[in-house]
Design a protein around this motif. Sequence first.
Motif, short mmCIF file in Angstrom:
data_model
loop_
_atom_site.label_atom_id
_atom_site.label_comp_id
_atom_site.label_asym_id
_atom_site.label_seq_id
_atom_site.Cartn_x
_atom_site.Cartn_y
_atom_site.Cartn_z
N ASN A 1 5.61 -87.20 -15.55
CA ASN A 1 6.86 -87.49 -14.24
C ASN A 1 7.14 -86.71 -13.04
O ASN A 1 8.27 -86.79 -12.35
N SER A 2 6.55 -85.36 -12.96
CA SER A 2 6.60 -84.62 -11.94
C SER A 2 5.31 -83.60 -11.73
O SER A 2 4.35 -84.55 -11.81
N ASP A 3 5.24 -82.77 -10.98
CA ASP A 3 4.24 -82.20 -10.10
C ASP A 3 4.03 -81.34 -11.43
O ASP A 3 3.26 -79.86 -11.22
N TYR A 4 4.27 -81.16 -12.55
CA TYR A 4 3.48 -79.71 -13.50
C TYR A 4 2.33 -79.92 -13.54
O TYR A 4 2.01 -80.93 -13.69
N LEU A 5 1.76 -78.86 -14.27
CA LEU A 5 0.06 -78.72 -14.77
C LEU A 5 0.31 -78.23 -16.17
O LEU A 5 1.06 -77.42 -15.89
#
Length: 309
Positions: free
Chosen positions: A238-242
């Motif tokens: 749901n976000s831009d985390y890797l």
Amino acid sequence: MRYLPKLQQIKVFNEVIRSGSIRAAAREMNQSQPALTRTLKELEHHLGATLLVRSNEGITLTEAGKSFAVRAHLILEELEKAADEIEQINKNTYGRVAFGISSLFGITILDAVIRDFKKTRPKTLINIKEAQLSTLLPSLRDGRLDFALGTLTEDMPLGDFIITPLFDAPFCIAGRKNHPLMHCSSPEELADAKWLIPETDMGYYHYIRQFIPFNHPNNPSAPVLTDSMVCIMKLVTNSDYLTILAQARLSELNFGDVLSVLPIGHALLPVGHYGLIYPRKRPLTQAALEMIEQFKWHCQQYNWAPVLL
């Protein structure tokens, strides 16, 4: 012959530590404070060392007390296990088994392992703890877990364990579908990436810090640390985390459908070496031995290096 503490003395000592004071321990054990104090003094006298320092604020362990506390806890754990096994035999049931796993096992073979184990031991009580192998070591050493499975690295202090290698698994860098960094081709492009990684000071994820710029000086965002797979999936999808995952995860439903693999990951990450460990000096119960055999068999059958499209 050297004096050996009585079981009651060990139980009193352990309860005083757990409760934090002699007063609280006396209340918990339904005994008088003078009786517990006398038992502790007898223990210290025969051991020839002061174990506890008493004050108005409670008790403080001496160095000798800290050393004895570890052994005392293990003694009670083993006695409880022995008594439990006898009770289960008398009741014609099947005991219990407690083990720790990294989340990779939980989303791949665990259901099959439990299913097959329960075919012959339907009444066995199973206790599972999920965490990185390095995080599980204290629970293995103090007897709360029978064995554990996870990634093995040279920096892990495993001299007091029996180690059984299981398989090697390639890792990858993963993010949500259409992540803005999904087509990056160099480590430099990851310098300002938002990272979500397990919390550990040793083991595989600690090892790969030398390959991945988690804390690049130009990165405006510090990594988020968690061992919860629920938190990892929620934040990454749901976000831009890797995050860093074994490739085998993405071959499973609910992972491959929502996550994509960065093409650069295979060039940066070393292969993860997975294994099973248990304490060298503590005998395994029959239930634990049978559960271990199920894990070994299912590890051999599973494809830990899938080709990801």
